[in-house]
Design a protein around this motif. Structure first.
Motif, PDB file in Angstrom:
ATOM      1  N   SER A  82      34.906  81.861  22.324  1.00  0.00           N
ATOM      2  CA  SER A  82      35.909  81.870  23.397  1.00  0.00           C
ATOM      3  C   SER A  82      36.701  80.561  23.412  1.00  0.00           C
ATOM      4  N   ILE A  83      35.990  79.453  23.193  1.00  0.00           N
ATOM      5  CA  ILE A  83      36.684  78.158  23.131  1.00  0.00           C
ATOM      6  C   ILE A  83      37.638  78.136  21.933  1.00  0.00           C
ATOM      7  N   LYS A  84      37.178  78.668  20.803  1.00  0.00           N
ATOM      8  CA  LYS A  84      37.999  78.693  19.591  1.00  0.00           C
ATOM      9  C   LYS A  84      39.235  79.562  19.786  1.00  0.00           C
ATOM     10  N   SER A  85      39.072  80.663  20.525  1.00  0.00           N
ATOM     11  CA  SER A  85      40.205  81.556  20.776  1.00  0.00           C
ATOM     12  C   SER A  85      41.282  80.852  21.593  1.00  0.00           C
ATOM     13  N   ILE A  86      40.841  80.110  22.637  1.00  0.00           N
ATOM     14  CA  ILE A  86      41.808  79.360  23.462  1.00  0.00           C
ATOM     15  C   ILE A  86      42.501  78.301  22.618  1.00  0.00           C
ATOM     16  N   TYR A  87      41.737  77.631  21.752  1.00  0.00           N
ATOM     17  CA  TYR A  87      42.320  76.593  20.897  1.00  0.00           C
ATOM     18  C   TYR A  87      43.340  77.189  19.922  1.00  0.00           C
ATOM     19  N   THR A  88      43.010  78.338  19.369  1.00  0.00           N
ATOM     20  CA  THR A  88      43.929  78.970  18.404  1.00  0.00           C
ATOM     21  C   THR A  88      45.268  79.290  19.059  1.00  0.00           C
ATOM     22  N   LYS A  89      45.219  79.844  20.265  1.00  0.00           N
ATOM     23  CA  LYS A  89      46.466  80.139  20.966  1.00  0.00           C
ATOM     24  C   LYS A  89      47.249  78.854  21.245  1.00  0.00           C
ATOM     25  N   GLY A  90      46.557  77.815  21.668  1.00  0.00           N
ATOM     26  CA  GLY A  90      47.223  76.543  21.927  1.00  0.00           C
ATOM     27  C   GLY A  90      47.814  75.946  20.661  1.00  0.00           C
ATOM     28  N   LEU A  91      47.089  76.077  19.544  1.00  0.00           N
ATOM     29  CA  LEU A  91      47.593  75.569  18.273  1.00  0.00           C
ATOM     30  C   LEU A  91      48.861  76.294  17.843  1.00  0.00           C
ATOM     31  N   ASP A  92      48.856  77.621  18.023  1.00  0.00           N
ATOM     32  CA  ASP A  92      50.056  78.395  17.688  1.00  0.00           C
ATOM     33  C   ASP A  92      51.249  77.933  18.518  1.00  0.00           C
ATOM     34  N   PHE A  93      51.006  77.681  19.812  1.00  0.00           N
ATOM     35  CA  PHE A  93      52.092  77.229  20.687  1.00  0.00           C
ATOM     36  C   PHE A  93      52.632  75.878  20.227  1.00  0.00           C
ATOM     37  N   CYS A  94      51.737  74.979  19.882  1.00  0.00           N
ATOM     38  CA  CYS A  94      52.169  73.640  19.443  1.00  0.00           C
ATOM     39  C   CYS A  94      52.957  73.716  18.136  1.00  0.00           C
ATOM     40  N   LEU A  95      52.561  74.579  17.225  1.00  0.00           N
ATOM     41  CA  LEU A  95      53.266  74.696  15.952  1.00  0.00           C
ATOM     42  C   LEU A  95      54.650  75.321  16.126  1.00  0.00           C
ATOM     43  N   ARG A  96      54.782  76.133  17.182  1.00  0.00           N
ATOM     44  CA  ARG A  96      56.103  76.721  17.438  1.00  0.00           C
ATOM     45  C   ARG A  96      57.027  75.727  18.121  1.00  0.00           C
ATOM     46  N   HIS A  97      56.476  74.713  18.785  1.00  0.00           N
ATOM     47  CA  HIS A  97      57.283  73.721  19.510  1.00  0.00           C
ATOM     48  C   HIS A  97      56.918  72.318  18.998  1.00  0.00           C
ATOM     49  N   LEU A  98      57.389  72.012  17.811  1.00  0.00           N
ATOM     50  CA  LEU A  98      56.988  70.761  17.161  1.00  0.00           C
ATOM     51  C   LEU A  98      57.462  69.532  17.937  1.00  0.00           C
ATOM     52  N   TRP A  99      58.769  69.487  18.253  1.00  0.00           N
ATOM     53  CA  TRP A  99      59.317  68.323  18.942  1.00  0.00           C
ATOM     54  C   TRP A  99      58.733  68.176  20.351  1.00  0.00           C
ATOM     55  N   GLY A 100      58.548  69.296  21.036  1.00  0.00           N
ATOM     56  CA  GLY A 100      57.986  69.240  22.395  1.00  0.00           C
ATOM     57  C   GLY A 100      56.573  68.667  22.392  1.00  0.00           C
ATOM     58  N   THR A 101      55.781  69.074  21.377  1.00  0.00           N
ATOM     59  CA  THR A 101      54.412  68.549  21.260  1.00  0.00           C
ATOM     60  C   THR A 101      54.415  67.046  20.995  1.00  0.00           C
ATOM     61  N   ALA A 102      55.295  66.598  20.094  1.00  0.00           N
ATOM     62  CA  ALA A 102      55.367  65.172  19.769  1.00  0.00           C
ATOM     63  C   ALA A 102      55.810  64.347  20.975  1.00  0.00           C
ATOM     64  N   ILE A 103      56.836  64.845  21.695  1.00  0.00           N
ATOM     65  CA  ILE A 103      57.335  64.109  22.862  1.00  0.00           C
ATOM     66  C   ILE A 103      56.278  64.052  23.961  1.00  0.00           C
ATOM     67  N   ALA A 104      55.606  65.192  24.199  1.00  0.00           N
ATOM     68  CA  ALA A 104      54.566  65.218  25.229  1.00  0.00           C
ATOM     69  C   ALA A 104      53.432  64.248  24.883  1.00  0.00           C
ATOM     70  N   SER A 105      53.070  64.169  23.590  1.00  0.00           N
ATOM     71  CA  SER A 105      52.014  63.238  23.170  1.00  0.00           C
ATOM     72  C   SER A 105      52.445  61.792  23.384  1.00  0.00           C
ATOM     73  N   ALA A 106      53.719  61.507  23.086  1.00  0.00           N
ATOM     74  CA  ALA A 106      54.220  60.146  23.277  1.00  0.00           C
ATOM     75  C   ALA A 106      54.221  59.766  24.753  1.00  0.00           C
ATOM     76  N   ILE A 107      54.596  60.726  25.621  1.00  0.00           N
ATOM     77  CA  ILE A 107      54.591  60.454  27.065  1.00  0.00           C
ATOM     78  C   ILE A 107      53.170  60.185  27.562  1.00  0.00           C
ATOM     79  N   LEU A 108      52.214  60.988  27.093  1.00  0.00           N
ATOM     80  CA  LEU A 108      50.813  60.783  27.500  1.00  0.00           C
ATOM     81  C   LEU A 108      50.309  59.407  27.034  1.00  0.00           C
ATOM     82  N   LEU A 109      50.678  59.032  25.809  1.00  0.00           N
ATOM     83  CA  LEU A 109      50.272  57.721  25.294  1.00  0.00           C
ATOM     84  C   LEU A 109      50.856  56.603  26.157  1.00  0.00           C
ATOM     85  N   ALA A 110      52.147  56.698  26.480  1.00  0.00           N
ATOM     86  CA  ALA A 110      52.792  55.665  27.296  1.00  0.00           C
ATOM     87  C   ALA A 110      52.168  55.591  28.680  1.00  0.00           C
ATOM     88  N   ALA A 111      51.883  56.762  29.273  1.00  0.00           N
ATOM     89  CA  ALA A 111      51.276  56.784  30.608  1.00  0.00           C
ATOM     90  C   ALA A 111      49.892  56.145  30.591  1.00  0.00           C
TER      91      ALA A 111
END
Length: 726
Positions: free
Chosen positions: A488-517
């Motif tokens: 079940s954990i792997k299934s949730i991760y797979t869906k999240g991974l698919d979402f991140c791969l579809r939104h490359l720039w959004g994932t990178a920007i969100a990671s940068a914001i989290l790092l800065a915060a």
């Protein structure tokens, strides 16, 4: 090979000394010079400054600091971290002989012990004997016994009165027989010695010749001849009284309800192992009580560093066991195979045993930081990958003609290179710690050593032993079972991974914001250089007005002890007023320190269940003493703080300059600013000025009429007020 590792590791663990903290203090040499009866200003000018100048330029020396008190000069030489302490002491000793000091004055060197080397305190108890008698036992019987124990640097006595044979002169009688104090001193000195007359032969026998004239009783002293008037001798007993008394007090030790007791403080020699020396000290205490001392005199220990070491050991053991248990549970849950989980978990104790062997070869010690900082999750990383890959390959090839040993060989070879590099990267992350210098390096290098050794051990075990264990315990094959929770954990991760791969720039920007915060939150996080270790005791320091007398301070100390003893959580209270006779703790009558022993927290029944709550309650009661500042810390922690700052606190601000009046003004101004800083509860200015003095200005013209010199007057002042040694 694994059995050899277990045997050698167990032996190393048994040999490995355990301390609460690594010794953070740099190599220190302390030069102590006592000049009884002289004011701090004279001590500074004629002793401290010449000693400081004589020590300038010693190789590898970092700083010189000093303090001059009434009758005492204390010069502290701090060397660079890593300097051999024997080299440091030898360099200082070589230069002491070249320092020009007043006649009869010579500096002594402090014992070869670090500031945190105080490992044992005891008090002498007797129902019949006076503190002076107990002090005599301490100086002449007990101290030599403890100093003979291997690993003991010194046994410093505190409290009681130092016995003296005193001649109390009557000025009127001296004047009536036409004598001076100097003549009395000379007569006493001239009548207290034995002589050697060589040897002679008679009747074939060889004889030594000795002239016995040393004083041995009060009557002998009283019968010393000072002069003869008209055939009648004038004796010492004719112009004064001869009694047994005590030397002028520089300090006083109180224990429980006893206002004047005798304490002994045992110091560990630098480089020795605390546990081994403590065992020898405890054996010596038993020997003193049972075989050496009179039956009515007992040595009663009230502070033993082994209690702190035991507390540290228990803390580390609890952390290790909990960490190992947690890792095993998680491994079994995710690998979903009990055998595989135990095989991986075997890496932890074996890696630790390998680290213990390396530490033992380094002649290092284990402590709360070095062992308690081991991360078990990192230690089993490589083992999890190895065993999981072997497990997966055996399950996939189940039913094939290939042997299990061949499958394990291929599966292990498949991951050996990435495992080696992953561990190498983690080891490399610890390398910057080895360039740290000073207390930081001393504190964190043992932790880095332990972690690096454990990682290397875990890698060796992973690449060699784990495939062998898998070959034994998985030889009949294994079957991968479905883990519903992990799926079940792997299934949730797979869906999240698919979402991140579809939104490359959004994932990178969100990671940068989290790092800065997260970086913005760093200034709001509290930080401690030293992790806090509860020693199970309190060390309370009372700082009174700097001009307070010994008698007045001695009235206050028992009252504070009574308040501290009134708390049911307190077991033992001892107080140290002023300084010991050997001058090893340079302070004055304004300073009183209290050792407060506490019951285990499980036995506390009051409204507070923590040390901080007890401290607040104590502080409220001690508010009844206006004008006295109270500071609360712990015995070992106090020693470390004093070694780092030179003052009796963990945090100090120092102002340097040539004008003492300006320094005092700036110090008071800094105090006002610091009192407004959030988090600071109490600020004390260490006063150097304003000590009251009774000045006797000698009129050279007048003393010339009587044929007197300055030395005659100074000698009279010294003898009449401070007392002098004949």
């Amino acid at each position: 090979m694994t059995l050899i590792l277990i045997g050698a590791g167990t032996r190393s663990l048994d040999r490995l000394p355990v301390d609460a903290y690594p010794d953070l203090s740099p190599p220190i040499v302390e030069l102590i010079t006592q000049w009884p009866g002289h004011a701090a200003e004279e001590v500074e000018r004629l002793i401290t400054v010449p000693v400081e100048r004589g020590m300038n330029g010693i190789p590898e020396m970092a700083t010189v600091r000093s303090i001059s008190l009434y009758g005492l000069s204390d010069v502290i030489l701090t060397y660079q971290t890593g300097t051999d302490i024997y080299f440091a002491r030898q360099q200082a000793f070589n230069r002491v002989g070249d320092v020009s000091l007043p006649s009869g004055i010579a500096p002594s060197m402090s014992p070869l012990s670090s500031p945190s080397g105080l490992i044992y305190r005891y008090v002498l108890q007797s129902a019949d004997r006076s503190p002076m008698e107990l002090k005599t036992f301490e100086d002449w019987v007990i101290q030599p016994q403890y100093k003979s124990v291997p690993g003991v640097a010194d046994d410093s006595g505190f409290g009681g009165g130092t016995m003296q044979y005193q001649v109390l002169l009557d000025p009127a009688r001296i004047a009536s027989v036409g004598l001076s104090v100097t003549q009395v001193q000379s007569a006493l000195a001239a009548n207290n010695s034995n002589g050697g007359g060589g040897f002679y032969s008679q009747g074939g026998q060889f004889y030594y010749v000795r002239g016995l004239g040393r004083l041995s009783t009060l009557e002998d002293i009283g019968n010393v001849v000072l002069a003869v008037h008209d055939g009648t001798p004038v004796l010492v007993k004719d112009i004064g009284r001869v009694v047994i008394g005590i030397a002028p007090r520089l300090g006083e030790f109180g224990y429980q309800s006893q206002d004047d007791a005798v304490e002994g403080v045992i110091l560990l020699r630098t480089g020795e192992k605390t546990q081994d020396v403590l065992k020898r000290v405890e054996a010596k205490t038993k020997e003193l009580n049972e075989e050496i001392l009179p039956k009515d005199v007992k040595v009663l220990p009230f502070y033993d560093r082994s209690d702190l070491v035991e507390l540290t050991t228990q803390t580390v053991e609890r952390n290790l066991l909990r960490g190992m248990l947690l890792v095993v549970v998680v491994l079994i849950f995710f690998l979903y195979n009990f055998r595989a989980g135990l095989i991986v978990a075997a890496t932890i104790p074996l890696a630790l045993l390998f680290a213990f062997i390396c530490l033992d070869l380094q002649n290092a010690s284990a402590n709360l930081l070095s062992i308690g900082a081991v991360d078990f999750g990192i230690l089993v990383d490589a083992a999890v990958v190895m065993v999981e890959n072997i497990f997966r390959q055996i399950a996939l090839r189940r039913g094939n003609s290939i042997s299990v040993a061949e499958i394990i060989r291929e599966a292990a070879a498949e991951v050996d290179r990435p495992l080696f590099y992953s561990v190498a990267v983690i080891v490399a992350s610890f390398l910057p710690i080895y360039v740290l210098a000073g207390p930081s390096g001393t504190l964190f290098k043992p932790m880095a050593d332990t972690m690096v050794f454990a990682l290397i051990g875990s890698l060796i075990v992973t690449l060699t032993l784990l495939p062998v264990l898998c070959a034994w315990f998985m030889r009949k094959g294994v079957q991968e079972k479905r883990n519903a929770a992990f799926e079940s954990i792997k299934s949730i991760y797979t869906k999240g991974l698919d979402f991140c791969l579809r939104h490359l720039w959004g994932t990178a920007i969100a990671s940068a914001i989290l790092l800065a915060a997260s970086l913005l939150l760093i200034p709001r996080i509290g930080a401690e250089f030293m992790p806090h270790l509860d020693e199970g005791a309190l060390w309370v320091r009372a700082t009174m007005p700097y001009t307070i007398s010994f008698d007045e301070s001695a009235k206050i100390a028992p009252k504070v002890r009574d308040i501290l003893r009134s708390f049911p959580e307190v077991t033992t209270v001892a107080s140290e007023l002023g300084r010991p006779d050997d001058g090893t703790d340079p302070t004055g009558f304004f300073n009183v320190e209290f050792f407060v022993g506490l019951k285990p927290y499980s036995q506390w029944t009051g409204s507070y269940r923590s040390k901080s709550g007890l401290t607040e309650a104590i502080n409220k009661k001690l508010a009844a003493f206006p004008g006295i500042n109270f500071n609360y810390t712990q015995p070992a922690e106090d020693a470390v703080d004093e070694a780092e700052t030179g003052l009796k606190s963990a945090l100090a601000v120092k102002v340097f300059g040539s004008n003492l009046d300006t320094l005092e003004q700036k110090g008071k101004a800094i105090k006002q600013i610091l009192e407004g800083v959030r988090g600071i509860r109490e600020v004390t200015v260490v006063q150097e000025l304003g000590q009251p003095s009774l000045i006797i200005n000698i009129n050279r013209a007048r003393i010339a009429r009587y044929g007197l010199n300055i030395e005659d007057i100074n000698s009279l002042i010294q003898t009449a007020i401070g007392g002098d040694v004949a």
